[in-house]
Write an enzyme that holds these catalytic residues in place. Structure first.
Site, mmCIF file in Angstrom:
data_model
loop_
_atom_site.group_PDB
_atom_site.id
_atom_site.type_symbol
_atom_site.label_atom_id
_atom_site.label_comp_id
_atom_site.label_asym_id
_atom_site.label_seq_id
_atom_site.Cartn_x
_atom_site.Cartn_y
_atom_site.Cartn_z
ATOM 1 C CB SER A 86 2.474 -0.080 -12.357
ATOM 2 O OG SER A 86 3.180 -0.110 -11.123
ATOM 3 C CG ASP A 87 -0.894 5.221 -9.934
ATOM 4 O OD1 ASP A 87 -0.078 5.496 -9.029
ATOM 5 O OD2 ASP A 87 -1.919 5.882 -10.138
ATOM 6 C CD1 TRP A 88 4.124 3.760 -4.865
ATOM 7 C CD2 TRP A 88 4.129 4.355 -7.006
ATOM 8 N NE1 TRP A 88 5.388 4.209 -5.175
ATOM 9 C CE2 TRP A 88 5.421 4.569 -6.486
ATOM 10 C CE3 TRP A 88 3.893 4.645 -8.354
ATOM 11 C CZ2 TRP A 88 6.473 5.059 -7.248
ATOM 12 C CZ3 TRP A 88 4.945 5.142 -9.121
ATOM 13 C CH2 TRP A 88 6.211 5.343 -8.563
ATOM 14 N N GLY A 89 0.761 0.169 -6.970
ATOM 15 C CA GLY A 89 -0.191 -0.885 -6.639
ATOM 16 C C GLY A 89 -1.142 -1.243 -7.763
ATOM 17 C CB ALA A 90 -1.579 0.066 -11.191
#
Length: 743
Positions: A231-235
């Site tokens: 994931s992208d960070w916090g996605a």
């Protein structure tokens, strides 16, 4: 590493141990398990330079990182049109990552530049998916040939920053395939990236981190991808839904919260343990392949990499305008250097692209260290967009006694960064006013731009030259001065269109119109596909870039077979100095009965020629080069028929073209029915005998004999022919004959 991470090994782990492994640790690491000899590996940002945070890591990566080379931004590197240069960039980044014990580099970013207002455009390559795919593939191969993995990002249709965590990119299937997934597919199949980073946004209402169709059906089942999806960070909004969809690693992970949710979901049956096992196995495969032995640490040569950063910028900077050959400047001339950006250059992007640069050489330093007669004035303040009369007067005084004036202008970092979109493509007010005043005082004004994306240039007809450097990296000063003095002949070409005004862009009025949805009304008509189709005036077209020499195109030859189309063209340097030219090959489809651009880039080649030298440039186009995505049949379709091959120096500077009849496609002929228009029937030679045998030819001839009736026939379907004397039996008989069946 002695442990072999097989499926049986994974099945021997506890549910908690598995849950820990699919949950990121401490922002930049995978989880380790010392009991089972599972090491951690580090990932870090770095599309344009390594951004490893040595201490005090934070989720947004805002804290200080280790010293590294700040290479030119992707926006500038793409302007090189140089696949070998992108490979060397990837190699340099891989070497730096290995030295810092970083296993996976989070890049490159390959999202399409849909609007010049998008705040992160500096981190992406182009508005064109083919160019993006070619450059991205070379970058990925360069990094991974050093034994370092990449994370191809941001998957997919992530084309704005505002509300990026929640907004839905609403896009039709053909546009999604041809524009926004094309480069990802190409790089997955050709370069095999170790990981793919899924983006924050949703597509058509489904968050990408939970999008089974995107992450599993398309990425894995269709394209055959076998690597890891992170994931992208916090996605990740729901880590259980993400695991089910095909996302393997949540970054940075919510520690016990994420782990407990997975354990509970497996226990309740909400999550099949086999799904979790698959994700764990992919994480372990990544760890096993890209784990770095810290005992083998080797320092790398930062000075050599700085020199490469300079070379890369020189190969990419774009000369947009050069009236009366005002450039290059000469040592006999008095040169005014104006603009605070000359001494405080904007050379890199913000957010994940921000690097703790090794050695910054400013344009002013490069100028003052040369043998040129230089005078400098600030002219404006970067911290304020209002004009400063005192600074302007100082600049005017310098300009009045100079032969040529070089104004450094651009977009301040506070106006353009990851995390938010821009509100304008105009330069700040104080810079605009200064340019106009200086142009009125000196007839030899040269603009050097520092910006992350396309800008408007209402002043461009008032100046003699425009040089686009984008965000040129830490060697910005050396590279810029090398171009201005002619030490390097510019060879960059725009990888995006520069419009006259924001109002002229295909997304004007709809981009960021809603906080919840981004509707892709323009469909496949992005960038030059839109401007060329609409004959829309632009400031500078896609592919444009001047040189201090000139090139002649001649002798276009095309070998058209059922397997490929081979194109040859001869290019000659007809100027006085050595130079490089990017030869661009476009295809126009004249046969397919769907909406199509007037041309699409399908190949390019960068060549270097001495004065008077000629080279034969050859490219080969395969079936995919002539295809469009057929949504009804879920295939990339190639239609047999007429195409035009166009060869030129930009999308709007076509030097040679030739028509071909493509044999490799399928017949673009639909079965005849009552809905088939009479004009189509008349124009098909194969239907003339069925017309005669069915008795319909006399009825049609009686109408088409009069020119005034021909336009009417263009809009009359076959079933309507009974209005002019035919009968239903004749029509049905003709349809059967036309389709090769018996009555």
């Amino acid at each position: 590493m002695s442990t072999k991470f097989t499926l049986s090994f994974v099945q021997g782990l506890t549910t908690r141990e598995k849950a820990e492994l699919v949950t990121g640790k401490n922002f930049w690491f995978t989880a380790e398990n010392k009991k089972h000899n599972i090491p951690k590996i580090m990932v870090t940002d770095g599309p344009s330079g390594l951004r490893k945070q040595a201490s005090s890591a934070d989720a947004l990566g805002l804290n200080q990182s280790v010293e590294a080379i700040s290479f030119p931004s992707s926006a500038l590197m793409a302007s090189s049109f140089n696949v070998d240069m992108l490979y060397d960039l990837g190699k340099s980044l891989g070497v730096a990552a290995k030295s810092e014990n970083v296993s996976v580099l989070l890049g490159p970013g390959i999202n399409i530049k849909r609007s010049p207002l998008a705040g992160r455009n500096f981190e992406y390559f182009s508005e064109d998916p083919y160019l993006t795919g070619e450059l991205g593939s070379s970058y990925v191969k360069g990094v991974q040939d050093q034994g370092i993995g990449v994370s191809l990002k941001h998957f997919a249709a992530n084309n704005r920053e505002n509300q990026r965590f929640t907004s839905s990119s609403n896009v039709d299937e053909r546009t999604l395939r041809e524009i926004y997934l094309f480069a990802f597919e190409k790089i997955v199949k050709e370069a095999h990236p170790a990981t793919i980073m899924c983006s924050y946004n949703a597509i058509n209402g489904v968050l990408n981190s939970q999008n089974y169709r995107l992450l599993t059906e398309i990425l894995r089942n269709e394209w055959g991808y076998t690597g890891l999806v992170m994931s992208d960070w916090g996605a990740v909004a729901d880590n259980i839904a993400s695991l089910k969809a095909g996302l393997d690693l949540e970054m940075p992970g919510n520690e016990e919260y994420s782990i407990s949710k997975i354990m509970a979901a497996v226990k309740s049956g909400q999550l099949e343990e086999s799904k979790l096992d698959t994700a764990v196995l992919r994480v372990l495969a990544l760890v096993e392949k890209f784990q770095i032995n810290e005992d083998n640490h080797i320092d790398y040569d930062k000075e050599a990499q700085h020199n490469f950063a300079k070379k890369a910028a020189e190969d990419s900077i774009v000369l947009l305008k050069n009236e009366s050959s005002v450039l290059p400047i000469h040592q006999t001339e008095k040169i005014a250097v104006i603009g605070e950006l000359a001494k405080k250059p904007r050379y890199q992007g913000g957010g994940s692209s921000h690097v703790n640069a090794y050695k910054i050489i400013t344009p002013l330093e490069a100028a003052e260290n040369s043998n040129y007669d230089i005078m400098y004035a600030d002219g404006y303040q970067l911290s304020d967009e209002e004009s400063n009369i005192e600074l302007e007067n100082q600049a005017l005084s310098v300009a009045e006694v100079s032969d040529k004036v070089i104004i450094f202008a651009g977009v301040p970092e506070k106006n353009e960064s990851e995390g938010f979109d821009k509100g304008t493509i105009d330069l700040p007010k104080n810079q605009l006013e200064l340019i106009q005043k200086l142009a009125a005082h000196n007839s030899n004004v040269i603009i050097v731009l520092q910006n992350g994306s396309a800008i408007s240039m209402p002043w461009r007809n008032s100046v003699q030259a425009v040089v686009e450097t984008y965000l040129a990296g830490e060697a910005v000063g050396e590279a810029t001065w090398s171009i201005l003095t002619g030490e390097t002949n510019p060879s960059g070409k725009l990888a995006e269109t520069f419009p006259e005004r924001i109002e002229d862009t295909p997304t004007y009025g709809t981009f960021n119109a809603s906080t919840e949805e981004e509707n892709y009304h323009e469909g496949i008509f992005v960038g030059y596909r839109y401007y060329d189709l609409k004959h829309q005036q632009v400031a500078y077209p896609f592919g444009h870039g001047l040189s201090y020499t000139s090139f002649k195109y001649e002798n276009l030859e095309i070998d058209n077979t059922e397997e490929h189309v081979s194109i040859k063209v001869n290019i000659t340097n007809v100027g006085q100095v050595p130079g490089k030219e990017v030869v661009q090959f476009y295809v126009q489809n004249l046969v397919s009965s769907v909406e199509l651009p007037s041309k699409e880039l399908k190949s390019f080649k960068k060549i270097e020629l001495n004065p008077g030298e000629s080279k034969l440039v050859e490219v080969v186009l395969d079936r995919r080069s002539f295809s469009w995505y057929d949504v009804q049949n879920n295939i990339w379709r190639v239609d047999k028929g007429e195409y035009i091959i166009k060869v030129g120096s930009s999308s709007q500077d076509i030097r040679l073209e030739k028509s071909i009849f493509l044999e490799m496609g399928i017949d673009n002929i639909k079965p005849v029915s009552g809905e088939t228009y009479i004009s189509e029937i008349i124009n098909r030679k194969d239907l003339q005998k069925p017309l005669i045998d069915s008795g319909l030819k006399s009825s049609i001839d009686s109408i088409t004999a009069m020119d005034s009736n021909r336009e009417l026939m263009e809009n009359m379907p076959l079933r309507a022919i009974i209005m002019i004397g035919a009968n239903v039996n004749q029509v049905n008989h003709f349809i059967n004959l036309a389709n090769g069946s018996n009555d």
